[in-house]
Motif scaffolding. Structure first.
Motif, short mmCIF file in Angstrom:
data_model
loop_
_atom_site.label_atom_id
_atom_site.label_comp_id
_atom_site.label_asym_id
_atom_site.label_seq_id
_atom_site.Cartn_x
_atom_site.Cartn_y
_atom_site.Cartn_z
N ALA A 52 0.97 -1.23 -0.02
CA ALA A 52 0.01 0.08 0.18
C ALA A 52 0.92 1.21 0.07
N ASP A 53 0.82 1.80 -1.20
CA ASP A 53 1.61 3.17 -1.11
C ASP A 53 0.89 4.25 -0.70
N ARG A 58 5.72 10.54 0.28
CA ARG A 58 6.36 9.38 1.03
C ARG A 58 7.35 9.82 2.25
N GLN A 59 6.62 10.29 3.28
CA GLN A 59 7.20 10.57 4.37
C GLN A 59 7.50 9.17 5.12
N ASN A 94 -1.90 9.09 3.66
CA ASN A 94 -1.30 10.19 2.82
C ASN A 94 0.31 10.25 3.05
N THR A 95 0.73 9.98 4.11
CA THR A 95 1.99 9.93 4.37
C THR A 95 2.83 8.66 4.77
N THR A 96 2.03 7.61 4.89
CA THR A 96 2.58 6.36 5.36
C THR A 96 2.10 5.12 4.40
#
Length: 190
Positions: A52-53, A58-59, A94-96
């Motif tokens: 799952a991107d 891409r924090q 959104n970030t993980t």
């Protein structure tokens, strides 16, 4: 959540639950993918993962791997399921990003063994190529001498007899080749 319900008895049941958990991941990461590859020579065993991107940046990327030592896959799969149930909703898609791997050693998990089908402990064999592995074949001569002791081939039919046999064999190997050779054989890998 009942703690006992986290731990399943078979590889097949654990794999099915992992695949069912994909829907929960996909609810938060709609473009998540569940992928599966059969294990060579064992079509009924698969290496399964959920990818799952992040939706935006891409924090962070969380990688959760279970079952490197096959038999330990039952605990790892239980922890993966607990993660999906209890912690997945706390993450920000959104970030993980996520990579969840069900059993890195499906043969070992299915057969309740630490090693893979070739009797290799995957955590003791990190070489960059097959050529490097061939070159290192004689790097642990103690293992070759103790392979029969470390990896018995016959099934246990009687725990009492197995314990007596083991006690006799451990006494024998402690005398020759000795405790240091046993330590070296077990820690250097095959």
């Amino acid at each position: 959540m009942n703690i006992q319900s986290l731990f399943l008895d078979t590889y097949e049941a654990s794999l099915q639950r992992f695949r069912d958990d994909f829907r929960k991941v996909q609810a938060l990461w709609p473009e998540a993918r569940l992928e599966s590859r059969p294990l060579e020579g064992h079509a009924d065993l698969t290496l399964d993962w959920i990818w799952a991107d992040t939706r935006a940046t891409r924090q962070h990327r969380l990688i959760f791997v279970a079952g490197l030592h096959g038999v330990e896959g039952y605990v790892g799969a239980a922890m993966e399921h607990l993660f999906v149930e209890a912690f997945l909703p706390r993450l920000n898609p959104n970030t993980t990003g996520l990579l969840l791997i069900h059993a890195l050693n499906p043969w070992g998990m299915a057969h309740y063994r630490r090693t893979n089908a070739h009797n290799v402990d995957l955590n003791r064999n990190f070489l960059p190529s097959p050529e490097a592995f061939a070159e290192a074949a004689d790097a642990n001569p103690a293992y070759a001498r103790l392979v029969g002791f470390l990896n018995p081939r016959r099934p246990v039919r009687s725990w009492a007899l197995a314990n007596l046999r083991w006690a006799a064999e451990i006494a024998k190997v402690m005398v020759s080749p000795g405790a240091e050779a046993v330590r070296q054989a077990t820690l250097l890998g095959q």
